[in-house]
Design a protein around this motif. Structure first.
Motif, short mmCIF file in Angstrom:
data_model
loop_
_atom_site.label_atom_id
_atom_site.label_comp_id
_atom_site.label_asym_id
_atom_site.label_seq_id
_atom_site.Cartn_x
_atom_site.Cartn_y
_atom_site.Cartn_z
N ASN A 137 0.85 -1.19 0.00
CA ASN A 137 0.00 0.00 0.00
C ASN A 137 0.89 1.23 0.00
OD1 ASN A 137 -2.12 1.79 0.14
ND2 ASN A 137 -2.45 1.51 2.34
N MET A 138 1.26 1.70 -1.22
CA MET A 138 2.19 2.82 -1.33
C MET A 138 1.95 3.57 -2.62
SD MET A 138 5.61 0.63 -2.19
CE MET A 138 5.23 -0.64 -0.98
N THR A 139 2.52 4.76 -2.71
CA THR A 139 2.40 5.57 -3.92
C THR A 139 3.30 5.02 -5.02
OG1 THR A 139 4.18 7.05 -3.26
CG2 THR A 139 1.95 7.60 -2.50
N GLN A 140 3.09 5.49 -6.26
CA GLN A 140 3.87 5.01 -7.39
C GLN A 140 5.36 5.30 -7.20
OE1 GLN A 140 2.57 3.19 -9.83
NE2 GLN A 140 4.62 2.89 -10.65
N LYS A 141 5.69 6.44 -6.59
CA LYS A 141 7.08 6.80 -6.35
C LYS A 141 7.77 5.77 -5.47
CE LYS A 141 9.91 10.35 -4.10
NZ LYS A 141 9.90 11.64 -3.37
N TYR A 142 7.11 5.38 -4.39
CA TYR A 142 7.69 4.40 -3.48
C TYR A 142 7.74 3.02 -4.09
CZ TYR A 142 7.69 7.88 0.24
OH TYR A 142 7.94 8.99 0.99
N GLN A 156 8.47 2.30 -7.16
CA GLN A 156 9.68 2.24 -7.96
C GLN A 156 10.92 2.02 -7.09
OE1 GLN A 156 9.61 5.92 -10.14
NE2 GLN A 156 7.90 5.30 -11.46
N ILE A 157 10.94 2.69 -5.95
CA ILE A 157 12.06 2.52 -5.02
C ILE A 157 12.09 1.09 -4.48
CG2 ILE A 157 13.01 3.25 -2.80
CD1 ILE A 157 11.87 6.04 -3.37
N TYR A 158 10.92 0.58 -4.07
CA TYR A 158 10.84 -0.76 -3.53
C TYR A 158 11.17 -1.80 -4.59
CZ TYR A 158 9.03 0.25 1.13
OH TYR A 158 8.91 0.66 2.44
N PHE A 159 10.76 -1.55 -5.83
CA PHE A 159 11.08 -2.49 -6.91
C PHE A 159 12.59 -2.58 -7.11
CE2 PHE A 159 12.13 -3.38 -11.32
CZ PHE A 159 11.45 -4.57 -11.54
N SER A 160 13.26 -1.43 -7.16
CA SER A 160 14.71 -1.40 -7.35
C SER A 160 15.43 -2.09 -6.19
CB SER A 160 15.20 0.04 -7.49
OG SER A 160 14.56 0.68 -8.56
N PHE A 161 14.98 -1.79 -4.97
CA PHE A 161 15.60 -2.38 -3.78
C PHE A 161 15.38 -3.89 -3.74
CE2 PHE A 161 15.27 -3.59 0.77
CZ PHE A 161 16.59 -3.31 1.15
N THR A 162 14.15 -4.34 -4.05
CA THR A 162 13.82 -5.77 -4.03
C THR A 162 14.59 -6.52 -5.11
OG1 THR A 162 11.59 -5.25 -3.22
CG2 THR A 162 11.94 -7.44 -4.13
N LEU A 163 14.67 -5.94 -6.31
CA LEU A 163 15.42 -6.57 -7.40
C LEU A 163 16.89 -6.70 -7.04
CD1 LEU A 163 15.49 -7.71 -10.27
CD2 LEU A 163 15.82 -5.36 -11.10
N THR A 164 17.45 -5.67 -6.42
CA THR A 164 18.86 -5.72 -5.99
C THR A 164 19.08 -6.83 -4.96
OG1 THR A 164 19.09 -3.33 -6.36
CG2 THR A 164 20.74 -4.40 -4.97
N LEU A 165 18.17 -6.93 -3.99
CA LEU A 165 18.27 -7.99 -2.99
C LEU A 165 18.22 -9.38 -3.63
CD1 LEU A 165 16.13 -6.94 0.12
CD2 LEU A 165 18.60 -7.30 0.02
N TYR A 166 17.30 -9.56 -4.57
CA TYR A 166 17.14 -10.85 -5.23
C TYR A 166 18.39 -11.23 -6.03
CZ TYR A 166 15.00 -14.56 -8.07
OH TYR A 166 14.70 -15.76 -8.68
N LEU A 167 18.90 -10.28 -6.81
CA LEU A 167 20.09 -10.55 -7.61
C LEU A 167 21.30 -10.82 -6.72
CD1 LEU A 167 19.71 -7.87 -10.44
CD2 LEU A 167 19.22 -10.33 -10.56
N LEU A 168 21.41 -10.08 -5.62
CA LEU A 168 22.51 -10.30 -4.68
C LEU A 168 22.40 -11.68 -4.03
CD1 LEU A 168 25.00 -9.10 -3.30
CD2 LEU A 168 23.49 -8.11 -1.57
N THR A 169 21.18 -12.07 -3.67
CA THR A 169 20.95 -13.40 -3.08
C THR A 169 21.35 -14.51 -4.04
OG1 THR A 169 19.12 -12.56 -1.72
CG2 THR A 169 19.22 -14.93 -2.08
N ILE A 170 20.93 -14.38 -5.31
CA ILE A 170 21.29 -15.36 -6.33
C ILE A 170 22.81 -15.41 -6.51
CG2 ILE A 170 21.10 -15.98 -8.77
CD1 ILE A 170 18.55 -16.49 -7.26
#
Length: 308
Positions: A17-22, A24-38
């Motif tokens: 439950n967040m605005t479009q701006k957040y 995008q930030i959460y998507f970038s952060f989550t993608l970074t975490l996933y790639l780092l985990t892999i």
């Protein structure tokens, strides 16, 4: 309203439950975490796989733990990345059941692998002369295979028991599908589900007891001399950190899912519910890579040989 068998059930995930701006930030952060985990897990997997000096039982179990880390994180990250990217916070019934199966089999496999690793450390430290005769390579691969089969069997039964329940709601107050969240939507008798849940808890409490017994014996042996203490601390400390991290994460999620307040902060609920899916898969390979000298040295050699 109770849904009949002819209706296509689509669950709505209310964890975001967040605005479009957040977003995008959460998507970038989550993608970074996933790639780092892999990345960190694949680094350890390939290091152990390609170096024959690391084909001992302990390292093969660590390799299996890393494979399971990728398996568990891949049951969570792709779905939430899709939701954040396309603003799609719905999931089909079959997709929800699949996610439940994958996540719970990851949890069970991790718990069982950590139990086997505790037994491995017990044999190595308490019965060093018989270590290679007790834990042969054939037995190691058999234990790894049984770990996966055991987790798939338990998770399969869990999903079948949940799938039989009639549902009177589709709103899931989490970032992903979890078994208890779906069971709470049922308007039928959930006694069998609760009973099976207690059986699973009892089963894994027995595993925790076996781990405790192993370490009690390890501590007894390590107290004999300084050399024994040094050896046990060197190889057992990463396992203890990994075990503590995993157990605390799972207990948080289980207790909060069953007894937590739905009126608490959304951010807190999200953190509590995803901790065991995010932290152990990322932290475990880093702990083993830093604490175990053979792995640390091999990883360092591997990266220094890379072309500039």
């Amino acid at each position: 309203m109770e849904f009949n068998s002819s209706q296509e059930i689509v669950f709505v995930l209310h964890g975001i439950n967040m605005t479009q701006k957040y977003k995008q930030i959460y998507f970038s952060f989550t993608l970074t975490l996933y790639l780092l985990t892999i990345f960190v897990n694949l680094t350890l997997i390939f290091t152990i796989f390609w170096d024959k000096m690391l084909h001992d039982p302990m390292y093969l179990f660590i390799c299996n733990l890393c494979i399971n880390g990728i398996y568990g994180s891949s049951a969570f990250y792709p779905r939430i990345l899709y939701d954040l990217l396309f603003d799609s916070y719905v999931i089909t019934y079959s997709g929800c059941m699949t996610q439940i199966f994958l996540i719970y089999s990851y949890i069970i496999s991790d718990c069982t692998t950590l139990t086997v690793m505790a037994y491995d450390r017990y044999v190595a430290i308490c019965k060093p002369l018989h270590y290679h005769s007790i834990l042969t390579i054939q037995k190691v691969w058999t234990l790894i295979l049984l770990t996966w089969l055991f987790s798939w069997l338990e998770s399969g039964i869990l999903v079948l028991l949940t799938a039989r329940l009639p549902l009177c709601g589709v709103d899931i107050d989490k970032l992903y599908c979890s078994n208890w969240a779906v069971v709470k939507l049922s308007c039928g008798d959930t006694t069998l589900n609760n009973l099976y849940g207690f059986i699973l808890i009892l089963s894994h409490l027995c595993q925790m007891t076996l781990i405790l017994i192993s370490y009690v014996n390890i501590i007894k042996v390590s107290l004999r001399s300084r050399a024994d203490r040094k050896t046990s601390m060197k190889t057992c400390l990463p396992h203890l950190i990994t075990l503590t991290n995993f157990v605390i994460s799972v207990i948080f999620d289980v207790m909060y899912a069953r007894y937590g307040s739905d009126t608490s902060l959304l951010a807190l609920r999200n953190i509590m519910s995803v901790e065991y899916l995010v932290v152990p898969p990322l932290v475990n390979p880093i702990i083993y890579g830093m604490k175990l000298t053979p792995i640390r040295n091999r990883v360092g050699q591997m990266f220094t040989k890379l072309p500039p």
